[in-house]
Design an enzyme around this catalytic site. Structure first.
Site, PDB file in Angstrom:
ATOM      1  N   HIS A 250      73.931 115.174 -60.670  1.00 38.81           N
ATOM      2  CA  HIS A 250      74.749 114.975 -61.407  1.00 38.81           C
ATOM      3  C   HIS A 250      74.578 114.242 -62.632  1.00 38.81           C
ATOM      4  CE1 HIS A 250      78.516 116.510 -59.964  1.00 38.81           C
ATOM      5  NE2 HIS A 250      78.594 116.060 -59.080  1.00 38.81           N
TER       6      HIS A 250
ATOM      7  N   ASP B 123      80.568 114.046 -62.258  1.00 41.68           N
ATOM      8  CA  ASP B 123      81.020 113.151 -61.108  1.00 41.68           C
ATOM      9  C   ASP B 123      82.009 112.087 -61.761  1.00 41.68           C
ATOM     10  OD1 ASP B 123      78.981 111.967 -62.613  1.00 41.68           O
ATOM     11  OD2 ASP B 123      78.079 110.844 -60.844  1.00 41.68           O
TER      12      ASP B 123
ATOM     13  N   TYR C 143      79.210 130.953 -73.849  1.00 44.63           N
ATOM     14  CA  TYR C 143      80.476 130.122 -74.113  1.00 44.63           C
ATOM     15  C   TYR C 143      80.795 130.296 -75.755  1.00 44.63           C
ATOM     16  CZ  TYR C 143      79.668 127.999 -69.591  1.00 44.63           C
ATOM     17  OH  TYR C 143      79.687 127.835 -68.418  1.00 44.63           O
TER      18      TYR C 143
ATOM     19  N   GLU D  95      79.862 102.572 -65.659  1.00 48.94           N
ATOM     20  CA  GLU D  95      80.956 102.587 -64.810  1.00 48.94           C
ATOM     21  C   GLU D  95      82.057 101.865 -65.201  1.00 48.94           C
ATOM     22  OE1 GLU D  95      78.936 104.063 -60.558  1.00 48.94           O
ATOM     23  OE2 GLU D  95      78.953 101.847 -60.882  1.00 48.94           O
TER      24      GLU D  95
END
Length: 424
Positions: free
Chosen positions: A121, A126, A320, A397
């Site tokens: 990841h 995640d 895209y 985090e």
């Protein structure tokens, strides 16, 4: 991804105010932070690629269990679409998180590093899933306070597999029973100050296409190139001509990036090969420019090859579309972020990024926006941190709580009607 400049006002205050429509969201998001971090780490340990992500899907479903959501899973891909109904009828807002990982061997040294060889990841998906689950928890606890519906879209296959398009084809935008009125997504960014949110109206990320050119010459002995038609120098000239073509056929303010990233030929040092191949990526911010360069790639390849007596085949694989943020919704995100996380958290992105996102398919169908959430690791300055897609990419985090609060606040603000009539 080239980072924008650091915000002059820095990171948001430690205890910012809540929005008038949703007081207390930052505090509630911080209470969910440990749970979000645990989910993010579990997802990080077991990354999966592409459209088929059974273990990832199971972790998401388990995390959503008990929230009273109407859940649907994909038929052709391991997607999850969960709908939360408010206390009364009203508009529908969609929040998205992507789920897939990259073919990258992790080199972070983290205790929860990937246990899947060659998969990581490395783009923060995640964290996106963990934040969206957190936002679902916040909003489910407030379902009696708003009118309308929130659709949580967990999407596989963002890394080149057109997962958003597949989910749209399977009815994700109509998951609530009627078409979504708006959509929002956050993408973490390790090269931006942690806890800050960045976006801009109009084009924010580029269209992304792949091209391939095969030069056909005539092989022979390397000691006698005059008896052959060597495709290698022809391919090299095409590389240079393509770069010149972009800089000399577009105006300086018409953004495009063409990068040749692979050049292959031959099997032995003493042999002139019959063919040489080059391939790369084209990034553009306007559809007319995109189409013009598709045609120009073929024209340049054919012309240079013909000048040397060789031939060339040129193909362009359309990827895209441009990611275009709705102006009114962008303003809603900036105001809501400032109200929720503090004035220093809301930042206008100074220029589009030439990276690409398949959330662009969603934004072509309904108005909305994608924003970057700064997640620079605490031991680094933004310009020093390993970038997205790096084998050493890490993030702060603590920024997850800011993302959870932001997603929930934007959804509530939209449902409260702060954008007026949605743009079409």
């Amino acid at each position: 991804m080239t980072p924008p400049p650091r915000a002059a006002h820095g990171t948001p205050d430690a205890a910012p105010p809540g929005t008038a429509a949703a007081p207390g969201l930052p505090r509630e998001a911080r209470r969910l932070a440990a749970e979000a971090v645990a989910l993010r780490r579990a997802l990080h340990r077991g990354p999966e690629q592409g459209l088929d992500l059974p273990a990832t899907q199971r972790l998401v479903l388990d995390a959503l269990d008990g929230l009273g959501l109407e859940i649907r899973t994909g038929r052709a891909l391991s997607s999850v679409t969960a709908t939360l109904a408010g206390a009364a009828d009203g508009p529908t807002v969609l929040l998205r998180a992507d789920m897939d990982a990259l073919p990258v061997t992790e080199d972070t040294g983290l205790s929860f590093a990937s246990r899947t060889t060659g998969v990581m990841h490395a783009c923060g998906h995640d964290a996106h899933m963990a934040m969206l689950v957190g936002a679902a928890r916040l909003l489910a606890a407030r379902r009696e306070t708003f009118a309308g519906r929130v659709v949580f879209m967990f999407q596989p296959g963002e890394e080149g597999e057109h997962g958003a398009r597949h989910m749209i084809e399977e009815g994700a935008l109509e998951a609530s029973g009627s078409r979504a009125d708006a959509a929002f997504a956050l993408h973490v960014h390790p090269n931006l100050p942690a806890g800050t949110v960045w976006l801009r109206p109009g084009p924010q990320m580029a269209a992304s296409d792949r091209f391939r050119v095969v030069v056909h010459g005539r092989g022979g002995h390397a000691s006698a190139p005059h008896t052959a038609c060597d495709p290698v120098p022809v391919a090299c000239e095409i590389v240079l001509a393509l770069q010149t073509m972009v800089t000399r056929s577009l105006a300086a303010d018409d953004s495009a990036v063409l990068s040749v990233t692979r050049l292959t030929a031959g099997t032995a040092t003493g042999v002139i090969p019959d063919t040489a191949e080059l391939a790369g990526t084209l990034r553009t911010l306007a559809e007319p420019t995109r189409q013009r360069l598709h045609e120009a790639i073929a024209r340049v390849a054919h012309g240079v090859a013909a000048a040397h007596g060789a031939t060339a085949e040129a193909t362009v694989e359309t990827g895209y579309p441009v990611t275009v943020n709705d102006t009114a919704f962008t303003d809603l995100v900036l105001r809501t972020t400032a109200d929720t996380l503090g004035p220093g958290a809301a930042n206008l992105l100074p220029a589009p990024q030439m990276t690409a996102e398949d959330f662009s398919y969603v934004l072509r169908a309904v108005p909305g926006a994608l924003a970057f959430l700064g997640a620079c690791p605490p031991d680094r300055e933004p310009h020093e941190a390993a970038s997205l897609h790096s084998s050493r990419m890490t993030l702060d985090e603590d920024a997850l709580a800011a993302g959870i609060a932001c997603e929930a606040a934007v959804a509530l603000a939209f449902l409260a009607g702060r954008t007026g009539e949605p743009a079409r």
